[in-house]
Design an enzyme around this catalytic site. Structure first.
Site, PDB file in Angstrom:
ATOM      1  N   CYS A 110      31.464 -21.601  50.854  1.00  0.00           N
ATOM      2  CA  CYS A 110      32.907 -21.532  50.599  1.00  0.00           C
ATOM      3  C   CYS A 110      33.225 -20.388  49.633  1.00  0.00           C
ATOM      4  CB  CYS A 110      33.405 -22.891  50.109  1.00  0.00           C
ATOM      5  SG  CYS A 110      35.193 -23.055  50.185  1.00  0.00           S
ATOM      6  N   HIS A 215      31.699 -26.625  54.037  1.00  0.00           N
ATOM      7  CA  HIS A 215      30.907 -27.291  52.994  1.00  0.00           C
ATOM      8  C   HIS A 215      29.800 -28.151  53.612  1.00  0.00           C
ATOM      9  CE1 HIS A 215      32.878 -26.390  49.119  1.00  0.00           C
ATOM     10  NE2 HIS A 215      33.963 -26.207  49.862  1.00  0.00           N
ATOM     11  N   GLU A 217      27.091 -29.121  52.427  1.00  0.00           N
ATOM     12  CA  GLU A 217      26.483 -30.098  51.499  1.00  0.00           C
ATOM     13  C   GLU A 217      27.177 -31.457  51.579  1.00  0.00           C
ATOM     14  OE1 GLU A 217      28.618 -27.871  50.661  1.00  0.00           O
ATOM     15  OE2 GLU A 217      29.981 -28.665  49.137  1.00  0.00           O
TER      16      GLU A 217
END
Ligand code: MN
Length: 238
Positions: A110, A215, A217
């Site tokens: 990001c 994102h 994660e």
């Protein structure tokens, strides 16, 4: 004999008013589950200490956060700009450039991808909604849960990103109102959303210098495929 796990430096969120740093656990989970050893890099201005971190780390993860200050690509702040943290910008761009010079791996998520582009001379849309009124821009600031994939991205052939996912279309989450505008020399776009927004970049002549706008994660537990990006980073450091 067991191979040593590669040390991966994680650039954290910096809350300057509170004088503290923090990292969402999913970031270092992604690294550690993938066989790396995550270590948080302190946000400090002492160049000699930063250089020491660059020396000992095999790779870096630049995490998400506030907007990149447009002063770093020579633009005044437009009304759509969100919160900024120029001190963090400076340190992350320093680390990105140093790692780049030393051929060390960098993965940007990001804001991290945006930092990587600006560090080498690229620019950003300060606010995609205000600056691209001519386009039918997607909702890139989803209200759905963090792990929920809200739009598709199309991955370019013959890219490292394609090697990682081995498919042309994947669904991703989206929490950004800025995006890459002009690429710095040497990069290529490796993924776009259907509205044309750049969602992935990589430096062509570099072993692993890659960023994504989404994102991963936040998706690793519900969509383990997202771990492939972290695995890619860790494997490139071995
Ligand atoms: Mn998006």
């Amino acid at each position: 004999m067991k191979r040593k796990k590669p040390l991966i430096g994680v650039l954290p969120f910096y809350e300057y008013q509170e004088n503290k740093t923090s990292v969402k656990m999913n970031y270092y989970d992604g690294i550690n589950i993938s066989g790396g050893l995550a270590m948080i890099i302190p946000v400090i201005s002492d160049i000699s200490i930063l250089d020491s971190y660059v020396d000992i780390c095999k790779g870096f993860l630049i995490t998400g956060g506030l907007d990149v200050d447009p002063v770093f690509y020579n633009e005044p702040s437009l009304r759509g700009l969100g919160g900024v943290c120029p001190f963090r910008d400076e340190i992350e761009m320093y680390i990105a450039k140093k790692a780049f010079e030393k051929n060390k791996s960098v993965f940007g998520i990001c804001r991290g991808m945006q930092v990587m582009n600006v560090a080498l001379g690229g620019t950003l849309y300060q606010d995609i909604y205000i600056q691209q009124t001519d386009k039918n821009i997607y909702k890139h600031t989803q209200d759905a849960p963090r792990w929920f994939p809200s739009h598709e991205v199309i991955i370019e052939k013959n890219s490292r990103l394609m090697q990682i996912f081995n498919k042309e279309r994947i669904m991703v989450n989206s929490f950004h109102h800025q995006s890459v505008k002009d690429l710095a020399n040497g990069y290529r776009v490796t993924a776009r959303a259907g509205d044309g927004t750049i969602e992935g970049i990589e430096y062509v002549e570099h072993p692993f210098f890659l960023g994504v706008q989404w994102h991963p994660e936040d998706m690793i537990y519900k969509y383990p495929e997202s771990l492939k990006l972290f695995k890619g980073l860790v494997d490139s450091c071995k």
